[in-house]
Enzyme design. Structure first.
Site, PDB file in Angstrom:
ATOM      1  N   GLY A  46     142.408  22.174  32.841  1.00 28.14           N
ATOM      2  CA  GLY A  46     142.608  23.618  32.841  1.00 28.14           C
ATOM      3  C   GLY A  46     141.354  24.382  32.484  1.00 28.14           C
ATOM      4  O   GLY A  46     140.276  23.790  32.354  1.00 28.14           O
ATOM      5  N   ASN A  47     141.466  25.679  32.363  1.00 25.09           N
ATOM      6  CA  ASN A  47     140.342  26.517  31.927  1.00 25.09           C
ATOM      7  C   ASN A  47     140.845  27.549  30.934  1.00 25.09           C
ATOM      8  O   ASN A  47     142.050  27.699  30.718  1.00 25.09           O
ATOM      9  CB  ASN A  47     139.651  27.168  33.138  1.00 25.09           C
ATOM     10  N   ARG A  48     139.912  28.250  30.318  1.00 24.07           N
ATOM     11  CA  ARG A  48     140.249  29.145  29.205  1.00 24.07           C
ATOM     12  C   ARG A  48     140.584  30.573  29.612  1.00 24.07           C
ATOM     13  O   ARG A  48     140.657  31.450  28.768  1.00 24.07           O
ATOM     14  CB  ARG A  48     139.084  29.189  28.208  1.00 24.07           C
TER      15      ARG A  48
END
Ligand code: CTP
Ligand code: CA
Length: 248
Positions: free
Chosen positions: A33-35
């Site tokens: 995932g990413n932030r």
């Protein structure tokens, strides 16, 4: 002020916005995932609603608090708003392409993972001995480009405007604006909101500074620059997108 669209600027318009960050499944319990918090996309959706549009927000893993902060919290709390949850880039793509068939303005504010695991394990991955693990990734489709292609194929309202977002850093080969302009033209979208990141700008900061670039006759034209909160910047971008005549 030029950043505040008159109420009703988007009256009768249908606006489709993606927000958040995709999660690329690895097995039933894990993902890459990413932030991305989804704050930019939710601010765009809230600004479109405030300007009178009917809005669909496609939220990729956006926390409820972030929706609440933008005034898009409880289900049914905002008239004219529909929120659709998605997880992965492929799911986001399918949902966006389907909903874009009936949208006057499409905004891709979501952070789409560039790659996903090449295969999805049906059962939870187990450790193998004491060694590391090499993951194989494949590239995800470019949703923005696919939205442009779908419009070109005629499956979208006439005059649909397609807007992308890009966080860029400059380097010895080019400036933030040069990279942003090249990206806009490569993707074929009508507008790109270019955000300089690094050194206390962009991610997680309250103040935003964006440059809006439009595609015109095969080249990129700077529409303007705006500094402010995500809400202010969103209002400004939408007002420029509706008032900067059709680019095609
Ligand atoms: N985007 C998309 N589909 C992808 C990747 C990006 O629709 N697979 C959209 C984003 O939502 C954003 C815009 O394209 O609106 C720019 O995203 P960015 O990550 O900057 O573009 P990339 O083409 O992935 O370029 P980079 O190699 O710089 O990450
Ligand atoms: Ca990317």
């Amino acid at each position: 002020s030029p950043g505040e669209p008159a109420p009703g600027l988007l009256q009768g318009k249908r606006v489709l916005v993606s927000a958040g960050g995709t999660r690329e499944p690895l097995d039933p319990v894990r993902f890459l995932g990413n932030r991305s918090s989804g704050r930019q996309g939710t601010a765009m959706a809230a600004a479109a609603l405030a300007a009178g549009a009917r809005v669909t927000l496609v939220a990729a893993n956006v926390e409820r608090d972030v929706l609440c902060e933008a005034g898009l919290g409880a289900p049914g709390s905002a008239a004219g708003l529909e929120v659709v949850g998605v997880e992965s880039a492929l799911e986001l793509r399918e949902t966006m392409l389907q909903l874009a068939a009936e949208a006057d303005i499409v905004v891709m504010a979501a952070a789409v993972a560039d790659y996903r695991p090449a295969s999805l394990a049906e059962t939870k991955l187990k450790k193998q001995g004491d060694d590391g693990l090499t993951l194989q990734l494949v590239q995800n489709p470019d949703i923005l480009r696919d939205l442009v292609a779908q419009r070109a194929a005629g499956t979208a309202p006439a005059g649909q405007r397609i807007v992308g977002f890009a966080a860029e850093t400059g380097d010895e080969h080019g400036t933030v604006l040069e990279y942003g302009s090249a990206k806009l033209l490569r993707k074929g979208a009508d507008f790109l909101v270019v955000n300089e990141v690094g050194a206390g700008r962009g991610f997680g900061t309250a103040e935003n500074s964006v440059t809006l670039v439009a595609a015109r006759d095969g080249s990129a034209e700077v529409i303007g620059e705006r500094r402010g909160s995500k809400a202010d910047v969103s209002q400004w971008v939408l007002s420029r997108v509706v008032t900067s005549g059709p680019s095609r």
